[in-house]
Design a protein around this motif. Structure first.
Motif, PDB file in Angstrom:
ATOM      1  N   GLU A 185       0.812  -1.217   0.000  1.00 27.28           N
ATOM      2  CA  GLU A 185       0.000   0.000   0.000  1.00 27.28           C
ATOM      3  C   GLU A 185       0.847   1.270   0.000  1.00 27.28           C
ATOM      4  O   GLU A 185       0.364   2.332   0.428  1.00 27.28           O
ATOM      5  N   ALA A 186       2.080   1.197  -0.485  1.00 31.86           N
ATOM      6  CA  ALA A 186       2.961   2.363  -0.447  1.00 31.86           C
ATOM      7  C   ALA A 186       2.302   3.600  -1.029  1.00 31.86           C
ATOM      8  O   ALA A 186       2.413   4.702  -0.478  1.00 31.86           O
ATOM      9  N   HIS A 187       1.593   3.438  -2.158  1.00 33.71           N
ATOM     10  CA  HIS A 187       0.973   4.584  -2.827  1.00 33.71           C
ATOM     11  C   HIS A 187      -0.540   4.613  -2.640  1.00 33.71           C
ATOM     12  O   HIS A 187      -1.232   5.424  -3.252  1.00 33.71           O
ATOM     13  N   GLY A 188      -1.056   3.725  -1.792  1.00 37.65           N
ATOM     14  CA  GLY A 188      -2.482   3.698  -1.505  1.00 37.65           C
ATOM     15  C   GLY A 188      -2.835   4.371  -0.198  1.00 37.65           C
ATOM     16  O   GLY A 188      -3.854   5.056  -0.082  1.00 37.65           O
ATOM     17  N   LEU A 189      -1.988   4.182   0.820  1.00 43.09           N
ATOM     18  CA  LEU A 189      -2.238   4.783   2.123  1.00 43.09           C
ATOM     19  C   LEU A 189      -2.293   6.299   2.010  1.00 43.09           C
ATOM     20  O   LEU A 189      -1.434   6.930   1.396  1.00 43.09           O
ATOM     21  N   GLY A 190      -3.330   6.887   2.581  1.00 43.67           N
ATOM     22  CA  GLY A 190      -3.480   8.332   2.565  1.00 43.67           C
ATOM     23  C   GLY A 190      -4.174   8.877   1.335  1.00 43.67           C
ATOM     24  O   GLY A 190      -4.515  10.069   1.298  1.00 43.67           O
ATOM     25  N   VAL A 191      -4.402   8.023   0.338  1.00 41.60           N
ATOM     26  CA  VAL A 191      -4.988   8.482  -0.926  1.00 41.60           C
ATOM     27  C   VAL A 191      -6.271   7.719  -1.260  1.00 41.60           C
ATOM     28  O   VAL A 191      -7.296   8.313  -1.586  1.00 41.60           O
ATOM     29  N   ARG A 192      -6.231   6.401  -1.202  1.00 40.44           N
ATOM     30  CA  ARG A 192      -7.393   5.585  -1.518  1.00 40.44           C
ATOM     31  C   ARG A 192      -8.069   5.118  -0.228  1.00 40.44           C
ATOM     32  O   ARG A 192      -7.496   5.147   0.854  1.00 40.44           O
ATOM     33  N   GLY A 193      -9.304   4.660  -0.380  1.00 40.58           N
ATOM     34  CA  GLY A 193     -10.031   4.105   0.751  1.00 40.58           C
ATOM     35  C   GLY A 193     -10.685   5.158   1.612  1.00 40.58           C
ATOM     36  O   GLY A 193     -10.406   6.350   1.488  1.00 40.58           O
ATOM     37  N   PRO A 194     -11.563   4.732   2.511  1.00 38.90           N
ATOM     38  CA  PRO A 194     -12.269   5.683   3.385  1.00 38.90           C
ATOM     39  C   PRO A 194     -11.290   6.450   4.273  1.00 38.90           C
ATOM     40  O   PRO A 194     -10.561   5.862   5.063  1.00 38.90           O
TER      41      PRO A 194
END
Length: 387
Positions: free
Chosen positions: A203-212
């Protein structure tokens, strides 16, 4: 008999010359402190704009005062503090997992978890576009590794169905580091569950950007906390600090403490980085709107650059060969906008590109200036002249 060259490192000059001719020579360009003359940053991975947030800086300073400059040793000796554990507990809870283990970087987190969960007699199925840290982890694992086409769950299922190994691990990035695309996580997980494999998603580029509220793509797809899913994160992108972590079932985390070499034999994450990351995580939890702002800024940049509508903070502008990409990046910097320039081996041959990264809270004046520069430079490059 082999006769040595004049100097055993003379081949380095030849290699450097070849890279220069191909437009692939890389040079360090140290940046100075922030100020009026600082270029607008569309190259870094500070997606939430937290690296210089006063609350995040204060978290690092307080940790420095309490715990000192360094961790003093491996986390199994003297390098683990209550601050590390606080970060692990809050990070796991925020992302929807049972437990977490903090490493000194996202790179070492991937090395540790892949090698510890596989080994001789195991199978790893790796996406062709996996980050270098996952690729290196596969190489070090001593497991059988099969690389499948990018984002192809059917190919993954086919490899898993034909395997003879008892244990299997499927590895992928949730968000592509160079393309910014989203992995088909639900389909990958269905393939894993049907064939008794574990899904490991970075999730290096997912955390803080994608998801609720920026909780990541695993949370967005309902996979966070599943007993056959493991996640990794970096603390150096959306959280603006340094370090990495593995998220997963308690049994996985306990196993990593016993078996992950990049955890056992590495000095623990420095207190200042730990404190800053924890402060940033708390800011994100309190201000979930930052995640949506990243995507808003990314969409504006993509429109100016003539790129596809982005689904992450990463906006790729593919220009083909290294020369035009480097010329465009140089022209942008000369106009006060710093953009990433990705060339082989970071990306496949023929796909050299500008890599634009969006940041929450980017001042509107900077955003207008950046879009103007991007349009001007890219129009010139596409017309065959990067002025």
């Amino acid at each position: 008999m082999i006769h040595p060259a004049a100097h055993p490192l003379a081949w380095l000059d030849e290699r450097a010359a070849a890279r220069t001719d191909a437009g692939l020579r890389r040079r360090l360009r140290p940046r100075g402190p922030s100020g009026a003359d600082t270029p607008i940053d569309l190259a870094g991975n500070d997606y939430l704009g937290l690296s210089d947030d006063p609350r995040v800086v204060a978290g690092g300073i307080e940790a420095l005062r309490v715990w000192g400059a360094g961790s003093t040793g491996s986390r199994l000796v003297t390098g683990s503090t209550t601050l590390h554990r606080d970060l692990e507990t809050e990070l796991a809870g925020f992302c929807g997992f049972t437990d977490a283990l903090v490493f000194s970087s996202g790179y070492t987190a991937n090395l540790g978890v892949v090698t510890a969960l596989t080994g001789p007699g195991a199978l790893i199925v790796s996406d062709a576009a996996s980050h270098a840290s996952l690729v290196d982890a596969c190489r070090l694992s001593r497991a059988r590794v099969v690389v499948v086409p990018h984002a192809d769950p059917d190919a993954v299922a086919g490899v898993l169905a034909a395997r003879t190994e008892e244990r299997a691990l499927v590895v992928t990035d949730t968000v592509g580091s160079a393309d910014g695309d989203l992995a088909p996580l639900r389909a990958l997980h269905r393939a894993c569950r049907a064939h008794g494999a574990v899904l490991l998603a970075d999730e290096a580029h997912g955390l803080g950007v994608r998801g609720p509220g920026g909780r990541g793509l695993l949370a967005e797809t309902g996979l966070a906390g599943q007993d056959d899913v493991v996640g990794t994160v970096t603390l150096s992108k959306a959280l603006g600090s340094q370090g990495g972590a593995v998220l997963g079932p308690a049994a996985v985390i306990a196993h990593l403490v016993d078996a992950a070499r990049s955890f056992i034999f590495d000095t623990g994450l420095a207190p200042a980085a730990t404190g800053s990351a924890l402060a940033a995580l708390r800011v994100l939890a309190a201000e979930p709107e930052r995640a949506a702002d990243v995507l808003r800024v990314a969409a504006v940049l993509a429109t100016a650059a003539g790129a596809a509508v982005p689904v992450s903070a990463v906006v790729p502008v593919v220009l083909g060969e290294p020369g035009p990409a480097l010329a465009a990046a140089t022209a942008c910097l000369a106009r006060g906008v710093h953009v990433g320039c990705f060339r082989p081996p970071s990306v496949p041959p023929g796909t050299s590109r500008l890599r634009l990264t969006a940041r929450a809270g980017l001042p509107e004046a900077d955003l207008r200036r950046a879009t103007s520069v991007l349009t001007e430079v890219l129009d010139g490059v596409r017309a065959g002249s990067a002025r």
